[in-house]
Write a protein that holds these residues in place. Structure first.
Motif, PDB file in Angstrom:
ATOM      1  N   SER A  48       1.230  -1.499  -0.243  1.00  0.00           N
ATOM      2  CA  SER A  48      -0.084   0.380  -0.174  1.00  0.00           C
ATOM      3  C   SER A  48       1.062   1.485   0.040  1.00  0.00           C
ATOM      4  O   SER A  48       0.346   2.663  -0.470  1.00  0.00           O
ATOM      5  CB  SER A  48      -0.914  -0.105   1.074  1.00  0.00           C
ATOM      6  OG  SER A  48      -0.029  -0.078   2.046  1.00  0.00           O
ATOM      7  N   LEU A  49       2.294   1.359   0.185  1.00  0.00           N
ATOM      8  CA  LEU A  49       2.749   2.729   0.517  1.00  0.00           C
ATOM      9  C   LEU A  49       3.405   2.565  -0.584  1.00  0.00           C
ATOM     10  O   LEU A  49       3.738   3.628  -1.467  1.00  0.00           O
ATOM     11  CB  LEU A  49       4.171   1.928   1.646  1.00  0.00           C
ATOM     12  CG  LEU A  49       3.784   2.161   2.818  1.00  0.00           C
ATOM     13  CD1 LEU A  49       4.923   1.499   3.400  1.00  0.00           C
ATOM     14  CD2 LEU A  49       3.021   3.552   3.079  1.00  0.00           C
ATOM     15  N   LEU A  50       3.607   1.387  -1.026  1.00  0.00           N
ATOM     16  CA  LEU A  50       4.079   1.712  -3.156  1.00  0.00           C
ATOM     17  C   LEU A  50       2.976   2.525  -3.888  1.00  0.00           C
ATOM     18  O   LEU A  50       3.088   2.926  -4.387  1.00  0.00           O
ATOM     19  CB  LEU A  50       4.033  -0.264  -3.272  1.00  0.00           C
ATOM     20  CG  LEU A  50       4.242   0.234  -4.838  1.00  0.00           C
ATOM     21  CD1 LEU A  50       6.533   1.037  -5.294  1.00  0.00           C
ATOM     22  CD2 LEU A  50       5.138  -1.443  -5.809  1.00  0.00           C
ATOM     23  N   VAL A  51       2.141   2.014  -3.034  1.00  0.00           N
ATOM     24  CA  VAL A  51       1.046   2.737  -4.599  1.00  0.00           C
ATOM     25  C   VAL A  51       0.506   4.065  -3.580  1.00  0.00           C
ATOM     26  O   VAL A  51       0.175   5.590  -4.522  1.00  0.00           O
ATOM     27  CB  VAL A  51      -0.555   1.886  -3.646  1.00  0.00           C
ATOM     28  CG1 VAL A  51      -1.866   2.506  -4.582  1.00  0.00           C
ATOM     29  CG2 VAL A  51      -0.490  -0.115  -4.410  1.00  0.00           C
ATOM     30  N   ALA A  52       0.709   4.501  -2.269  1.00  0.00           N
ATOM     31  CA  ALA A  52       0.969   5.996  -1.903  1.00  0.00           C
ATOM     32  C   ALA A  52       2.067   6.877  -2.546  1.00  0.00           C
ATOM     33  O   ALA A  52       1.696   7.974  -2.701  1.00  0.00           O
ATOM     34  CB  ALA A  52       1.448   5.761  -0.894  1.00  0.00           C
ATOM     35  N   GLY A  53       2.963   5.832  -3.090  1.00  0.00           N
ATOM     36  CA  GLY A  53       4.320   6.609  -3.760  1.00  0.00           C
ATOM     37  C   GLY A  53       3.899   7.251  -4.625  1.00  0.00           C
ATOM     38  O   GLY A  53       4.621   7.998  -5.361  1.00  0.00           O
ATOM     39  N   ILE A  54       3.651   6.022  -5.644  1.00  0.00           N
ATOM     40  CA  ILE A  54       2.937   6.238  -6.878  1.00  0.00           C
ATOM     41  C   ILE A  54       2.018   7.441  -6.942  1.00  0.00           C
ATOM     42  O   ILE A  54       2.394   8.241  -8.385  1.00  0.00           O
ATOM     43  CB  ILE A  54       2.369   5.438  -7.472  1.00  0.00           C
ATOM     44  CG1 ILE A  54       3.679   3.752  -7.804  1.00  0.00           C
ATOM     45  CG2 ILE A  54       1.730   5.077  -9.354  1.00  0.00           C
ATOM     46  CD1 ILE A  54       2.823   2.552  -8.269  1.00  0.00           C
ATOM     47  N   LEU A  55       1.008   7.454  -6.465  1.00  0.00           N
ATOM     48  CA  LEU A  55      -0.184   8.890  -6.270  1.00  0.00           C
ATOM     49  C   LEU A  55       0.683   9.811  -5.931  1.00  0.00           C
ATOM     50  O   LEU A  55       0.259  10.640  -6.496  1.00  0.00           O
ATOM     51  CB  LEU A  55      -0.764   8.380  -4.871  1.00  0.00           C
ATOM     52  CG  LEU A  55      -2.114   9.186  -5.106  1.00  0.00           C
ATOM     53  CD1 LEU A  55      -2.470   9.775  -6.129  1.00  0.00           C
ATOM     54  CD2 LEU A  55      -3.229   9.274  -3.762  1.00  0.00           C
ATOM     55  N   ILE A  56       1.941   9.946  -5.394  1.00  0.00           N
ATOM     56  CA  ILE A  56       2.803  11.101  -4.341  1.00  0.00           C
ATOM     57  C   ILE A  56       3.565  12.039  -5.948  1.00  0.00           C
ATOM     58  O   ILE A  56       2.888  12.291  -6.604  1.00  0.00           O
ATOM     59  CB  ILE A  56       3.035  10.990  -3.641  1.00  0.00           C
ATOM     60  CG1 ILE A  56       2.718  10.554  -2.380  1.00  0.00           C
ATOM     61  CG2 ILE A  56       4.904  11.991  -3.040  1.00  0.00           C
ATOM     62  CD1 ILE A  56       4.171  10.246  -1.322  1.00  0.00           C
ATOM     63  N   MET A  57       4.349  10.788  -7.260  1.00  0.00           N
ATOM     64  CA  MET A  57       4.299  11.103  -8.175  1.00  0.00           C
ATOM     65  C   MET A  57       3.162  11.469  -9.114  1.00  0.00           C
ATOM     66  O   MET A  57       4.023  12.806  -9.266  1.00  0.00           O
ATOM     67  CB  MET A  57       5.012   9.667  -8.651  1.00  0.00           C
ATOM     68  CG  MET A  57       6.021  10.098 -10.229  1.00  0.00           C
ATOM     69  SD  MET A  57       6.995   8.533 -10.634  1.00  0.00           S
ATOM     70  CE  MET A  57       5.126   7.787 -11.202  1.00  0.00           C
ATOM     71  N   ASN A  58       2.275  10.988  -9.301  1.00  0.00           N
ATOM     72  CA  ASN A  58       1.656  11.643 -10.129  1.00  0.00           C
ATOM     73  C   ASN A  58       1.019  12.947 -10.043  1.00  0.00           C
ATOM     74  O   ASN A  58       1.093  13.915 -10.208  1.00  0.00           O
ATOM     75  CB  ASN A  58      -0.072  10.293 -10.581  1.00  0.00           C
ATOM     76  CG  ASN A  58       0.216   9.200 -10.958  1.00  0.00           C
ATOM     77  OD1 ASN A  58       0.846   9.296 -11.627  1.00  0.00           O
ATOM     78  ND2 ASN A  58      -0.220   8.702 -10.646  1.00  0.00           N
TER      79      ASN A  58
END
Length: 403
Positions: free
Chosen positions: A285-295
């Motif tokens: 879930s932290l990986l998903v949050a990181g992708i969201l931060i990048m976008n």
């Protein structure tokens, strides 16, 4: 650019986009909270199981009939027990110099009744030494009397819950109950304890082992508990027990010895691996949050090209511009990590309060979750931040420059 100015710009940008900032903070908080919660569940299960086995003590061995191991073949063949464990075997073990206490066990389900009240109860045939080995406390009355293993007597000790179901509010000490086709007089009532190693002592009927053999019409023992005189005698005690049973069973090694250390090591390894697996699942879930931060950072760069151009025109370096965007991502990740840790601890506390279960997230899981959230945020924000840092001031100030 001073550090205070950079911090003010980062905070101002986050306040200016409250919805976006809250969304990112929530994503990070859920990820960190999930890691804390799931590792807390895994560690709670590990602590509970190890605590249950610790009740046996470091000096206790469990002797089971038969070789519990795979001997090969197609299909796998498990070792058989040419002989049952008997009361005479238990008595021989009790005479060994390394052995302090021995408790033979016979077990089964029996219908127990008092007047018109009846129910099925797990009935355990054993000796007085079982109470000391398993650290059982008698709340009323006394434990089983000290008898020879082969001596049957019509006495019993019952659990607190079984007492309430059979006798209600009436006194139970000195009263008679019927178990199967036999009658027993209640001499003791166990203190409240609950389940331990799969046994619910609150619903248990405990009788002398010889009485249990007659009740179940079965001579072979379920297992034997042996407490050694000290941890240093564990290895020699095992050798003495194996040699004694081999001699009594015509040279056959047809028992299995289980020590607390072996059980603890096996369960600790399994539950530690389970905890790490749960932490790994939650970390996704932290990986998903990181992708969201990048976008979101990409969108911020595209929306703030004029601001970037102005900063570079008045002397801000590429590194300072990059640091501004990374600082925003780091602030969000840090705040989200703190919120996630607080959320996880609150849920674990609620679980402890509701279920009375030792739910505690280990320190390494909390620290790793927070550091992983920060590292993920900075890693995924690096590319859009570098894109912002590479913009030329003149190009950035032109309309539609970032497209």
């Amino acid at each position: 650019m001073r550090a205070a100015d950079a911090l003010g710009l980062c905070l101002g940008s986050l306040r200016g986009h409250r919805s976006r900032s809250l969304m990112l903070l929530l994503a990070v908080a859920i990820g960190v909270g999930a890691v804390s919660l799931l590792t807390g569940l895994g560690e709670g299960a590990r602590s509970y199981v190890l605590g249950e086995f610790a009740v046996l003590g470091r000096n206790t061995l469990i002797i089971l009939p038969g070789r519990k191991e795979t001997s090969g073949g197609m299909p796998p063949i498990t070792g058989l027990a040419p002989r049952d464990l008997t009361l005479q075997d238990a008595a021989a073990i009790a005479r060994l110099p390394a052995v302090l206490r021995v408790a033979p066990l016979q077990a089964g389900q029996v219908e127990v009744s008092v007047g018109n009240r009846n129910r099925e109860a797990f009935t355990l045939g054993t000796s007085q030494q079982f109470f000391a080995i398993r650290q059982l406390q008698v709340g009323q009355g006394q434990p089983l009397p000290a008898l020879d293993f082969g001596e049957a007597r019509a006495v019993c000790v019952i659990g607190a819950k079984l007492r309430r179901e059979l006798f209600g509010t009436r006194p139970a000490l000195g009263e008679w109950l019927r178990a199967g086709d036999r009658r027993f007089r209640v001499v003791g009532i166990l203190a409240e304890r609950g389940e331990s190693l799969g046994m619910d002592f609150g619903e248990m009927l405990i009788i002398p082992v010889a009485s249990a053999q007659m009740l179940f019409d079965r001579e072979g023992l379920f297992r034997v508990f042996a407490e050694l005189r000290g941890p240093g005698l564990l290895a020699s005690g095992k050798r003495q027990i194996i040699a004694t049973i081999r001699e009594r069973h015509e040279g056959e090694d047809d028992i299995t010895l289980i020590g607390q250390d072996a059980m603890l090591a096996a369960f600790a390894d399994i539950l530690r691996a389970l905890t790490l697996a749960l932490a790994g699942i939650a970390a996704i879930s932290l990986l998903v949050a990181g992708i969201l931060i990048m976008n979101v950072t990409w969108i911020a760069v595209n929306q703030r090209t004029a601001e970037i151009g102005l900063l570079k025109a008045i002397g801000a370096s590429a590194a300072q511009v990059r640091l501004l965007f990374l600082g925003e991502a780091g602030l969000l990740a840090g705040a989200g990590a703190l919120a996630g840790l607080a959320l996880g601890e609150a849920l674990l506390w609620l679980g402890r309060w509701i279920w009375d279960f030792p739910l505690h997230a280990p320190w390494w899981a909390r620290l790793s979750a927070a550091l992983l959230a920060l590292a993920t945020a900075l890693l995924f924000a690096w590319l859009p931040a570098s894109r912002a840092a590479a913009l030329h001031p003149v190009d950035a100030l032109r309309p539609q420059a970032a497209r």
